[in-house]
Design an enzyme around this catalytic site. Structure first.
Site, PDB file in Angstrom:
ATOM      1  N   GLU A  84       0.852  -1.031   0.029  1.00  0.00           N
ATOM      2  CA  GLU A  84       0.122  -0.060   0.090  1.00  0.00           C
ATOM      3  C   GLU A  84       0.908   1.192  -0.029  1.00  0.00           C
ATOM      4  OE1 GLU A  84      -3.251   0.318  -0.223  1.00  0.00           O
ATOM      5  OE2 GLU A  84      -3.757  -1.717  -0.229  1.00  0.00           O
ATOM      6  N   THR A 125      11.735   3.109   0.869  1.00  0.00           N
ATOM      7  CA  THR A 125      11.302   4.507   0.544  1.00  0.00           C
ATOM      8  C   THR A 125      12.463   5.358   1.291  1.00  0.00           C
ATOM      9  OG1 THR A 125       9.782   6.140   0.609  1.00  0.00           O
ATOM     10  CG2 THR A 125       9.462   4.224   2.062  1.00  0.00           C
ATOM     11  N   ASP A 126      12.419   6.489   0.815  1.00  0.00           N
ATOM     12  CA  ASP A 126      13.468   7.549   1.462  1.00  0.00           C
ATOM     13  C   ASP A 126      12.414   7.960   2.778  1.00  0.00           C
ATOM     14  OD1 ASP A 126      11.706   9.179   0.021  1.00  0.00           O
ATOM     15  OD2 ASP A 126      13.000  10.496  -0.829  1.00  0.00           O
ATOM     16  N   GLU A 127      11.308   7.841   2.732  1.00  0.00           N
ATOM     17  CA  GLU A 127      10.374   8.419   3.769  1.00  0.00           C
ATOM     18  C   GLU A 127      10.678   7.573   4.921  1.00  0.00           C
ATOM     19  OE1 GLU A 127       6.019   8.910   2.879  1.00  0.00           O
ATOM     20  OE2 GLU A 127       6.605   9.353   0.839  1.00  0.00           O
ATOM     21  N   TYR A 153       1.908   5.052   6.590  1.00  0.00           N
ATOM     22  CA  TYR A 153       2.715   4.397   5.713  1.00  0.00           C
ATOM     23  C   TYR A 153       4.346   4.066   5.921  1.00  0.00           C
ATOM     24  CZ  TYR A 153       5.347   4.276   1.024  1.00  0.00           C
ATOM     25  OH  TYR A 153       6.207   4.010   0.185  1.00  0.00           O
ATOM     26  N   LYS A 157       6.800   1.048   6.158  1.00  0.00           N
ATOM     27  CA  LYS A 157       7.902   0.748   5.419  1.00  0.00           C
ATOM     28  C   LYS A 157       9.217   0.334   6.218  1.00  0.00           C
ATOM     29  CE  LYS A 157       7.921   0.255   1.379  1.00  0.00           C
ATOM     30  NZ  LYS A 157       7.693  -0.946   0.404  1.00  0.00           N
TER      31      LYS A 157
HETATM   32  P1  NAD Z   1       1.482   1.136  -6.598  1.00  0.00           P
HETATM   33  O1  NAD Z   1       0.654   1.515  -5.338  1.00  0.00           O
HETATM   34  O2  NAD Z   1       1.446   1.823  -7.792  1.00  0.00           O
HETATM   35  O3  NAD Z   1       1.547  -0.384  -6.623  1.00  0.00           O
HETATM   36  C1  NAD Z   1       1.322  -1.348  -5.659  1.00  0.00           C
HETATM   37  C2  NAD Z   1       1.124  -2.664  -6.204  1.00  0.00           C
HETATM   38  O4  NAD Z   1       0.997  -3.576  -5.447  1.00  0.00           O
HETATM   39  C3  NAD Z   1      -0.278  -2.917  -7.044  1.00  0.00           C
HETATM   40  O5  NAD Z   1      -0.024  -3.364  -8.379  1.00  0.00           O
HETATM   41  C4  NAD Z   1      -1.100  -3.516  -5.929  1.00  0.00           C
HETATM   42  O6  NAD Z   1      -2.295  -4.132  -6.575  1.00  0.00           O
HETATM   43  C5  NAD Z   1       0.091  -4.483  -5.216  1.00  0.00           C
HETATM   44  N1  NAD Z   1      -0.625  -4.885  -4.037  1.00  0.00           N
HETATM   45  C6  NAD Z   1      -0.979  -4.302  -2.837  1.00  0.00           C
HETATM   46  N2  NAD Z   1      -1.060  -4.997  -1.964  1.00  0.00           N
HETATM   47  C7  NAD Z   1      -0.727  -6.122  -2.195  1.00  0.00           C
HETATM   48  C8  NAD Z   1      -0.662  -7.381  -1.634  1.00  0.00           C
HETATM   49  N3  NAD Z   1      -1.308  -7.458  -0.313  1.00  0.00           N
HETATM   50  N4  NAD Z   1      -0.375  -8.484  -2.411  1.00  0.00           N
HETATM   51  C9  NAD Z   1       0.007  -8.329  -3.478  1.00  0.00           C
HETATM   52  N5  NAD Z   1      -0.027  -7.223  -4.326  1.00  0.00           N
HETATM   53  C10 NAD Z   1      -0.358  -6.353  -3.475  1.00  0.00           C
HETATM   54  O7  NAD Z   1       3.092   1.481  -5.707  1.00  0.00           O
HETATM   55  P2  NAD Z   1       4.341   2.019  -6.461  1.00  0.00           P
HETATM   56  O8  NAD Z   1       4.462   3.437  -6.363  1.00  0.00           O
HETATM   57  O9  NAD Z   1       4.440   1.200  -7.696  1.00  0.00           O
HETATM   58  O10 NAD Z   1       5.640   1.429  -5.107  1.00  0.00           O
HETATM   59  C11 NAD Z   1       6.087   0.206  -5.224  1.00  0.00           C
HETATM   60  C12 NAD Z   1       7.018   0.018  -4.147  1.00  0.00           C
HETATM   61  O11 NAD Z   1       7.858   0.958  -4.262  1.00  0.00           O
HETATM   62  C13 NAD Z   1       6.305   0.203  -2.956  1.00  0.00           C
HETATM   63  O12 NAD Z   1       6.892  -0.662  -1.880  1.00  0.00           O
HETATM   64  C14 NAD Z   1       6.641   1.565  -2.308  1.00  0.00           C
HETATM   65  O13 NAD Z   1       6.712   1.610  -1.091  1.00  0.00           O
HETATM   66  C15 NAD Z   1       7.891   1.817  -2.911  1.00  0.00           C
HETATM   67  N6  NAD Z   1       8.415   3.172  -3.428  1.00  0.00           N
HETATM   68  C16 NAD Z   1       7.595   3.769  -4.158  1.00  0.00           C
HETATM   69  C17 NAD Z   1       8.044   5.060  -4.624  1.00  0.00           C
HETATM   70  C18 NAD Z   1       7.123   6.025  -5.270  1.00  0.00           C
HETATM   71  O14 NAD Z   1       7.484   7.317  -5.726  1.00  0.00           O
HETATM   72  N7  NAD Z   1       5.994   5.443  -6.080  1.00  0.00           N
HETATM   73  C19 NAD Z   1       9.233   5.504  -4.032  1.00  0.00           C
HETATM   74  C20 NAD Z   1       9.976   4.854  -3.261  1.00  0.00           C
HETATM   75  C21 NAD Z   1       9.486   3.701  -3.114  1.00  0.00           C
HETATM   76  O1  DAU Z   2       9.559   9.596  -1.300  1.00  0.00           O
HETATM   77  C1  DAU Z   2       9.100   8.454  -1.749  1.00  0.00           C
HETATM   78  C2  DAU Z   2       7.655   8.342  -1.682  1.00  0.00           C
HETATM   79  O2  DAU Z   2       7.072   8.993  -2.589  1.00  0.00           O
HETATM   80  C3  DAU Z   2       6.858   6.956  -1.767  1.00  0.00           C
HETATM   81  O3  DAU Z   2       7.262   5.922  -0.747  1.00  0.00           O
HETATM   82  C4  DAU Z   2       5.407   6.864  -1.756  1.00  0.00           C
HETATM   83  O4  DAU Z   2       5.146   5.485  -2.023  1.00  0.00           O
HETATM   84  C5  DAU Z   2       5.023   7.831  -2.834  1.00  0.00           C
HETATM   85  O5  DAU Z   2       3.518   7.894  -2.847  1.00  0.00           O
HETATM   86  C6  DAU Z   2       5.596   9.231  -2.569  1.00  0.00           C
HETATM   87  O6  DAU Z   2       5.002   9.800  -1.354  1.00  0.00           O
HETATM   88  P1  DAU Z   2       4.816  11.408  -1.315  1.00  0.00           P
HETATM   89  O7  DAU Z   2       3.808  11.486  -0.187  1.00  0.00           O
HETATM   90  O8  DAU Z   2       5.749  12.432  -1.462  1.00  0.00           O
HETATM   91  O9  DAU Z   2       3.993  11.409  -2.866  1.00  0.00           O
HETATM   92  P2  DAU Z   2       2.677  12.089  -3.251  1.00  0.00           P
HETATM   93  O10 DAU Z   2       2.584  12.130  -4.863  1.00  0.00           O
HETATM   94  O11 DAU Z   2       1.463  11.653  -2.329  1.00  0.00           O
HETATM   95  O12 DAU Z   2       2.929  13.676  -2.907  1.00  0.00           O
HETATM   96  C7  DAU Z   2       3.886  14.399  -3.219  1.00  0.00           C
HETATM   97  C8  DAU Z   2       4.092  15.835  -2.775  1.00  0.00           C
HETATM   98  O13 DAU Z   2       2.854  16.416  -3.282  1.00  0.00           O
HETATM   99  C9  DAU Z   2       3.714  15.833  -1.279  1.00  0.00           C
HETATM  100  O14 DAU Z   2       4.453  16.756  -0.616  1.00  0.00           O
HETATM  101  C10 DAU Z   2       2.324  15.961  -1.202  1.00  0.00           C
HETATM  102  C11 DAU Z   2       1.760  16.826  -2.182  1.00  0.00           C
HETATM  103  N1  DAU Z   2       0.481  16.737  -2.720  1.00  0.00           N
HETATM  104  C12 DAU Z   2      -0.036  15.467  -3.178  1.00  0.00           C
HETATM  105  C13 DAU Z   2      -1.051  15.409  -3.571  1.00  0.00           C
HETATM  106  C14 DAU Z   2      -1.633  14.011  -3.881  1.00  0.00           C
HETATM  107  C15 DAU Z   2      -0.175  17.799  -3.121  1.00  0.00           C
HETATM  108  O15 DAU Z   2       0.237  18.896  -3.083  1.00  0.00           O
HETATM  109  N2  DAU Z   2      -1.519  17.666  -3.590  1.00  0.00           N
HETATM  110  C16 DAU Z   2      -1.853  16.385  -3.988  1.00  0.00           C
HETATM  111  O16 DAU Z   2      -3.099  16.140  -4.292  1.00  0.00           O
END
Ligand code: NAD
Ligand code: DAU
Length: 343
Positions: A84, A125-127, A153, A157
């Site tokens: 998630e 994640t860097d979070e 979240y 992680k």
């Molecule tokens: P996403 O939300 O786009 O995709 C998540 C996928 O995981 C989906 O396909 C969902 O169906 C699947 N999933 C969720 N719960 C599941 C479960 N219980 N069993 C099997 N599958 C399940 O996420 P994303 O943005 O592609 O992120 C992928 C990974 O990278 C995550 O672990 C996230 O924490 C990490 N991450 C994301 C970012 C980013 O900027 N998006 C940055 C750093 C790290």
């Molecule tokens: O840093 C890595 C992370 O980046 C991942 O681990 C997470 O899975 C990924 O969702 C992302 O988290 P953020 O919270 O940084 O991403 P998000 O796109 O939700 O938001 C980026 C920034 O924009 C944050 O400061 C909140 C802001 N924001 C976001 C949304 C959705 C807005 O201002 N308006 C918005 O509607």
């Protein structure tokens, strides 16, 4: 080489599957994905035409499903993208984050241990490092920065990261962890900042910016993240954490204005809404370790990456228009109507 890629129907996992299938004609990939609201089979449309690819619908937190799959397939490497992933949703409903992000990771590692000490990579994640102040640009996250989480979240992680390191130390499971900054690129679910703003601007809808829009994120083109993971699984040192970042810090308001400019839409679409609870101010990754040890570097400059991304959303309207109808609309109403009201 046979890989298990979990969460491959999501944004980064999907891009990773495309990247690996294109790069290695002899790799086999099994994707295990629960197909939650964030999972989308159309992201994997091209992979389905490749004989080296197989999709299994299932939950990583379901021990029986995972054990049956590991008994059937002989994996060489497991890469856990399944999670998630949306901070805002974790604030509304934390519990599912604990089940998928913590228990799910543990179930996978237990199976890796049971079925022959299989190599496990945790996509983190860097979070997990919390946030940095806006007025100290010299500060960056290194792998030694203490864990200090803000949202349910990031706490989930961080828990999975600690468990991963525990499986290394206690059981000798061959593990690595990557901690990446914000990704952007094709197939990004339109609840996250960049795709939300692109798709709403294209539909001439308001663009909800949290707080004053000055929060900073370090943006990395998703393909560069895929390359980093590929390097870590082939050359990374066991038990190690690698930070992955783009050297590309931008405030949210800068990003939103840039998107509007590129799409030739007016800034009057911007609406400032109530801030995210516990909103992290700034993320900035120091990726020196992966650059020096594994010779990785973020190759796609932001100008090029954002251009590619915007073009992708223009050329793939069906992909996101299918998503933003139905359930998504209800989510948007619930999440943003209160934010607008509470301002
Ligand atoms: P996403 O939300 O786009 O995709 C998540 C996928 O995981 C989906 O396909 C969902 O169906 C699947 N999933 C969720 N719960 C599941 C479960 N219980 N069993 C099997 N599958 C399940 O996420 P994303 O943005 O592609 O992120 C992928 C990974 O990278 C995550 O672990 C996230 O924490 C990490 N991450 C994301 C970012 C980013 O900027 N998006 C940055 C750093 C790290
Ligand atoms: O840093 C890595 C992370 O980046 C991942 O681990 C997470 O899975 C990924 O969702 C992302 O988290 P953020 O919270 O940084 O991403 P998000 O796109 O939700 O938001 C980026 C920034 O924009 C944050 O400061 C909140 C802001 N924001 C976001 C949304 C959705 C807005 O201002 N308006 C918005 O509607």
């Amino acid at each position: 080489m046979k890989l298990l890629v979990t969460g491959g129907a999501g944004f980064i996992g999907g891009n990773f599957i495309h990247y690996i299938l294109k790069k290695y004609s002899d790799y086999k990939i099994v994707c295990l994905d629960k197909l939650t609201y964030a999972g989308n089979l159309s992201t994997l449309k091209d992979a389905f035409t490749n004989k080296n690819f197989k999709f299994v619908k299932g939950d990583i937190a379901d021990r029986k499903t995972v054990d049956n799959l590991f008994a059937k397939e002989k994996f060489d490497v497991v890469i856990n993208f399944a999670a998630e992933s949306h901070v805002d949703r974790s604030i509304l409903n934390p519990e599912v984050f604990l089940v998928t992000n913590i228990i799910g990771a543990q179930v996978l590692m237990e199976a890796c241990k049971k079925f022959g000490n299989i190599r496990f990579h945790q996509v983190s994640t860097d979070e997990v490092y919390g946030d940095l102040p806006l007025n100290r640009p010299e500060l960056m996250f290194t792998e030694d920065t203490p864990i200090h989480t803000s949202s349910p979240y990031s706490a989930s992680k961080a828990s999975a990261d600690l468990l991963t390191l525990a499986y290394f130390r206690t059981y000798g499971l061959p593990v690595t962890i990557s901690r990446c900054s914000n990704n952007y690129g094709p197939y990004h679910f339109p609840e996250k900042l960049i795709p939300l703003m692109i798709t709403r601007a294209l539909n001439d809808k308001t663009l909800p910016v949290y707080g004053n829009g000055k929060n900073v994120r370090d943006w990395l083109y998703v393909e560069d993240h895929c390359k980093a993971i590929d390097l870590i699984i082939s050359k990374g040192k066991m038990g190690e954490v690698y930070n992955v970042g783009g050297h590309n810090e931008k405030s949210n308001i800068e990003i939103v204005k840039l998107i509007l400019k590129k799409l030739n839409k007016p800034e009057s679409l911007i609406t400032f809404v109530e801030d995210r609870k516990g909103h992290d101010l700034r993320y900035a990754i120091n990726p020196e370790k992966i650059e020096k040890e594994l010779n990785w570097t973020p190759e796609t400059k932001f100008d090029k990456g954002i251009e590619n991304t915007i073009n992708w959303y223009l050329e793939n309207k069906k992909w996101w228009e299918d998503i933003i109808s139905g359930e998504y609309e209800k989510y948007y109403e619930k999440m943003y109507k209160t934010k607008e009201k509470n301002l």
